[in-house]
Scaffold this active site. Structure first.
Site, short mmCIF file in Angstrom:
data_model
loop_
_atom_site.label_atom_id
_atom_site.label_comp_id
_atom_site.label_asym_id
_atom_site.label_seq_id
_atom_site.Cartn_x
_atom_site.Cartn_y
_atom_site.Cartn_z
N CYS A 2 0.56 -1.35 -0.22
CA CYS A 2 0.19 0.16 -0.20
C CYS A 2 0.48 1.09 0.48
O CYS A 2 2.13 0.97 0.29
CB CYS A 2 -0.63 -0.52 1.44
N LYS A 587 6.45 -5.07 -4.78
CA LYS A 587 7.53 -4.31 -4.31
C LYS A 587 7.86 -4.56 -3.01
O LYS A 587 9.56 -4.77 -2.82
CB LYS A 587 7.76 -2.90 -5.14
C1 F6R Z 1 12.04 -11.40 -5.48
C2 F6R Z 1 11.64 -10.32 -4.89
C3 F6R Z 1 10.96 -10.73 -3.28
C4 F6R Z 1 11.91 -10.25 -2.59
C5 F6R Z 1 11.40 -10.02 -0.75
C6 F6R Z 1 12.72 -8.75 -0.37
O1 F6R Z 1 11.51 -10.93 -7.09
O2 F6R Z 1 11.96 -8.87 -5.28
O3 F6R Z 1 11.74 -11.97 -2.92
O4 F6R Z 1 13.57 -10.48 -2.90
O5 F6R Z 1 10.77 -9.41 -1.24
O6 F6R Z 1 12.44 -8.30 -0.56
P1 F6R Z 1 13.59 -6.79 0.12
O7 F6R Z 1 14.86 -7.11 -0.56
O8 F6R Z 1 13.29 -5.24 0.18
O9 F6R Z 1 13.58 -7.04 2.08
#
Ligand code: F6R
Length: 592
Positions: A2, A587
């Protein structure tokens, strides 16, 4: 996940600015959006399902509002429909809220509201916030917000409007919220990427704090209502680095940025001594190292643990953050915990960091977003310097994580009195995209096969895991990643003529073993694609050899993953899916 925008301006027409900035949060993932504008003690609310442009169609950008809040919702409690889309109003229409996070005791609080004759009109946990704010009208609003936040369990970033005030009330716990101000406007945002155009400085609202902001003041309080001073951060190139440029999708742009990012990263680590606090004193009593993260960042942890054990000869283990907290972790002052995260906001990783600190461990964060919560909460930060990553599939940040982990493992090795294992600057002389144009043919092979496998040993097994995750998340193709040596222990029974198996081999000492796994697959009718930078005996029965550039085997994993990132991207585009925003994913995963 969100996204939140709050905006106050000296001039009317705020809906245009709010929508423009809400669109900058699209990359985080959402399924509906809504806005609440305030004028003459009345709220004007519009909501829509799907893309923000659907919401935009319902608005007149020549409005005469000077104040508003808006939200992109990624459904957690309740279906995707207009009723559940934020903003939510209190029953008496005095308060409007947008909320990120999850209120865990929402059923309990719903019962309490019922006892006050307030019933909810949505299925969301968020709606309880304005309803609670509407009870007990005789106390000051900031005190009321403190009392309400004390009742909430879980995580939240809250932005509230009261119908009689041109001000925004905010609060947060475990979910980020930022404030920026210039002489004409004040903006609240869940992501400072929205500040790049209009502001020079911004402030991070500290955890468990609340604030009242208007056009002139930002008054921040802790949970005892004591005033808190907050320091400004400069809006830097990171917040401004999200232009798509000549590329059709961010996913393609970000893969193509890898060489430039690694060059910049090496230069940055040459110029700035990020390891200065990781000295002999710091590691003196460290008996073991835990590397903790989720998804792609977890794969980087797994690779990092292998680097550290081999280079520094310190016991190192990778942990999935969402599992770590429930595993009775045996950590103390003699443990170093390293947290990896692109966003620096992943809830499970952040909560694991809090636990590790409570248990006395030393902490290092390896993060991309410099102003993130994980960066702020850790003892030492090692930046990834990868610029903003917009596509949900994490690519450039993963490669940057591997480089930083390699620099760190070599640094720890040096502290242990040993000479460098490898000259990492070799990375400046490689062709990261050697033979990348051949990926198109391989994409066709992937699409022709029913079963896809990725296998490898040691570091190559980690690459197999990452290759599989990339393929799954953006092409929706089911696939299996498994250590080569595990095939015979069960999974080989799946291999037949419908199978395409990627064998990853970057270590000369393990090549023979990998090739023998390949023979086992061939014998069962499977097709083999060998992904390697080694010289392979020409009498081997292999269907396709994809060769990437040669480099010292301890650095190969930084290169070997790139053909797989590109393969997933190209397969996704061929299938007609969106590579930047795969279904069901966000993301930044700011809820557990
Ligand atoms: C895969 C992807 C997710 C993130 C995971 C951790 O391409 O983007 O598996 O790697 O949600 O996210 P961060 O690195 O932001 O902690």
């Amino acid at each position: 996940m969100c996204g939140i925008i709050g905006y106050l301006s000296t001039s009317p027409g705020v809906s245009k600015k709010i929508i423009h900035n809400l669109k900058k949060l699209e990359y985080r993932g959402y399924d509906s959006s809504g806005i609440c504008l305030l004028k003459n003690d009345k709220f004007f609310v519009k909501k829509s399902i799907g893309e923000i442009k659907n919401l935009q169609k319902k608005l007149n950008f020549n409005d005469d509002y000077t104040c508003g809040i808006a939200h992109t919702r990624w459904a957690t409690h309740g279906k995707v429909n207009l009723k559940n889309t934020h903003p939510h109003l209190s029953q008496d229409k005095t308060w409007a809220v947008v909320h990120n996070g999850i209120i865990e005791n929402f059923l309990e609080l719903t019962e309490y509201l019922k006892s006050q004759n307030i019933s909810l009109s949505s299925e969301t946990d968020s709606e309880i916030i304005p309803q609670l704010m509407s009870i007990n009208k005789n106390i000051d609003n900031i005190e009321k917000l403190r009392n309400v936040t004390c009742m909430l369990r879980g995580s939240y970033a809250i932005c509230l409007l009261h119908k009689n005030e041109q001000a925004i009330y905010i609060a947060r716990r475990h979910s980020p919220l930022y404030i920026a101000q210039n002489k004409n406007s004040t903006m609240i945002s869940s992501d400072p990427v929205t500040f790049g155009e209009d502001y020079e400085y911004y402030y991070a609202l500290p955890d468990d704090c609340l604030a009242k902001v208007d056009l002139k003041d930002i008054s921040v309080y802790d949970s005892n209502l004591k005033k808190v001073n907050i320091k400004p951060c400069e809006v830097g190139s990171f917040e401004k680095s999200a232009e798509l440029g000549k590329y059709p999708y961010y996913a393609e742009k970000e893969i193509n940025e890898i060489p430039k990012i690694i060059d910049g990263l090496m230069l940055n680590y040459n110029n700035v001594d990020h390891f200065k606090n990781i000295d002999k004193e710091f590691i003196k009593n460290i008996k073991k190292i835990k590397l903790i993260g989720c998804g792609t960042a977890y794969h980087a942890c797994f690779m990092g643990a292998k680097f550290i054990q081999k280079d520094a000869e310190i016991e190192a283990h990778a942990e999935i953050a969402s599992e770590f907290r429930y595993s009775n972790p045996l950590i103390d002052q003699e443990t170093l915990c390293i947290f990896l995260s692109q966003s620096g906001e992943t809830a499970d990783t952040l909560l694991s960091l809090e636990l590790a600190k409570k248990m006395g461990a030393k902490t290092i964060a390896i993060v991309n977003v410099p102003y993130s919560s994980i960066a702020r909460e850790s003892d030492i930060v090692l930046p990834l310097c990868a610029g903003m990553e917009i596509a949900v599939m994490s690519t450039k940040a993963y490669n940057a994580m591997l480089v930083v982990l390699k620099l760190l493992s070599e640094h720890l090795r040096k502290l242990n009195g040993k000479p460098m294992n490898v000259d990492i600057s070799e990375l400046q002389n490689v062709d990261y995209f050697k033979n990348i144009d051949k990926i198109d043919e391989i994409t066709d092979l992937v699409l022709k096969h029913e079963k896809i496998f990725f296998i490898g040993r040691a570091e190559d097994y980690v690459t197999a895991l990452e290759a599989g995750l990339k393929l799954k998340e953006i092409t929706y193709i089911n696939c299996i990643s498994i250590p080569s040596g595990e095939l015979k222990h069960g999974t080989l029974s799946l291999v037949d003529m419908k199978s395409l198996v990627f064998v990853i081999a970057t270590d000369q000492t393990l090549l023979a073993k990998n090739l023998s796994s390949a023979s086992e697959i061939k014998a069962r009718g499977g097709k083999i694609i060998l992904v390697t930078n080694l010289d392979v005996p020409c009498d081997m029965d292999i269907d396709y050899i994809y060769k990437f550039d040669k480099i010292d085997s301890s650095l190969s994993s930084i290169l070997s993953v790139i053909p797989f990132q590109m393969l997933s991207y190209k397969t996704c585009v061929k299938l007609g899916y969106s590579p930047d925003k795969p279904r069901n994913l966000a993301k930044s995963v700011t809820v557990e």
